[in-house]
Design an enzyme around this catalytic site. Structure first.
Site, PDB file in Angstrom:
ATOM      1  N   ASP A  70      -6.097   2.486  -8.305  1.00  0.00           N
ATOM      2  CA  ASP A  70      -4.764   2.956  -8.262  1.00  0.00           C
ATOM      3  C   ASP A  70      -4.304   3.681  -9.493  1.00  0.00           C
ATOM      4  OD1 ASP A  70      -1.972   3.082  -6.970  1.00  0.00           O
ATOM      5  OD2 ASP A  70      -1.574   1.854  -8.582  1.00  0.00           O
ATOM      6  N   GLU A 142      -9.201   3.459  -2.901  1.00  0.00           N
ATOM      7  CA  GLU A 142      -8.725   3.408  -4.344  1.00  0.00           C
ATOM      8  C   GLU A 142      -9.593   2.370  -4.980  1.00  0.00           C
ATOM      9  OE1 GLU A 142      -3.791   3.863  -4.636  1.00  0.00           O
ATOM     10  OE2 GLU A 142      -4.488   2.006  -3.970  1.00  0.00           O
TER      11      GLU A 142
END
Length: 257
Positions: A70, A142
């Site tokens: 992320d 992610e």
């Protein structure tokens, strides 16, 4: 210890990569145009916590890799927008970025490279449709970014990210992207009425593994939309879309009667 007090060690335990799983991971890499040096990294990125919890062996899940991925995704997209749009103000760059890295877009990318075919999830999550849940697929993407960074470095992770993010950015700039109607509605209501939309769950139907949620949205105590979805978040988004498109987009700045 390194200069900042830590060493670069990877201590997470991945699920076993047997011959069958190796073939699957190699096939995924061909879909995604990735080349991992260590397939253990990639396999761990696919490991949802429901799978790890049900495993007879002690293994980790992909959540730490997701945390890392992320941040890397945010860095790469921020840098890309910074150089792509030098005349845009910080607030506008942040708004564009919020669309580009949204759950909807990450879910679309995940499906495009067939993450749903290879993710490892527990039986209960499989039964409840977890393999197609936006949040699970977006989080897994992610995690793969985080794993690829650890495996092959920032340069290769950046190439992978931009390959998929640049087309999505163009959609946002050309206003061809899926809208986040909750955000659009909230921004309008806060600016116009100095308040926030209020969402209320009004109904749940269907069996436990396949429920449908109904949510209504109110502005200044007036119900302006009622939407449905397979979870509360989706139902709220549906309600917001109805309110925004059917009322506010139609009447513009006029206040609800």
């Amino acid at each position: 210890m390194g200069i900042f007090g830590f060493t670069k060690q990877f201590k997470l335990k991945a699920p076993e990569v047997n011959q069958s799983r190796k073939r699957e991971l190699l096939l995924f890499q061909s879909h995604a145009d990735l080349r991992f040096k260590k397939l253990d990294f990639l396999n761990l990125a696919f490991c949802h916590r429901s799978y790890a919890n049900e495993s007879q062996n002690t293994i980790d899940n992909n959540e730490k890799l997701e945390f890392l991925g992320d941040s890397i995704l945010g860095l790469v997209v921020s840098e890309y927008l910074f150089y792509l749009l030098p005349d845009k103000a910080e607030g506008e760059l942040a708004r564009i970025k919020s669309f580009v890295v949204s759950e909807n877009i990450l879910n679309n990318i995940a499906k495009k490279i067939k993450i749903d075919n290879y993710i490892l999830i527990g039986k209960g999550e499989e039964y409840s449709g977890g393999r197609s849940k936006k949040a699970i697929l977006a989080d897994c993407l992610e995690a793969i970014i985080g794993a690829y960074y650890l495996d092959s470095g920032l340069k290769n992770a950046k190439v992978f990210i931009l390959t998929h993010i640049v087309p999505e950015t163009m959609k946002v700039l050309e206003n061809r992207h899926d809208k986040d109607y909750k955000t659009l509605l909230q921004e309008f209501v806060q600016k116009k009425y100095k308040t926030c939309p209020k969402y209320k769950l009004v109904n749940k139907t269907g069996p436990d593994h396949d429920k449908t949620f109904a949510v209504e949205v109110k502005i200044k105590e007036k119900t302006l939309g009622c939407g449905e979805g397979k979870n509360k978040k989706a139902a709220e988004q549906s309600a917001a879309k109805i309110a925004y498109t059917d009322y506010i987009a139609k009447f513009g700045e006029d206040e609800p009667e």
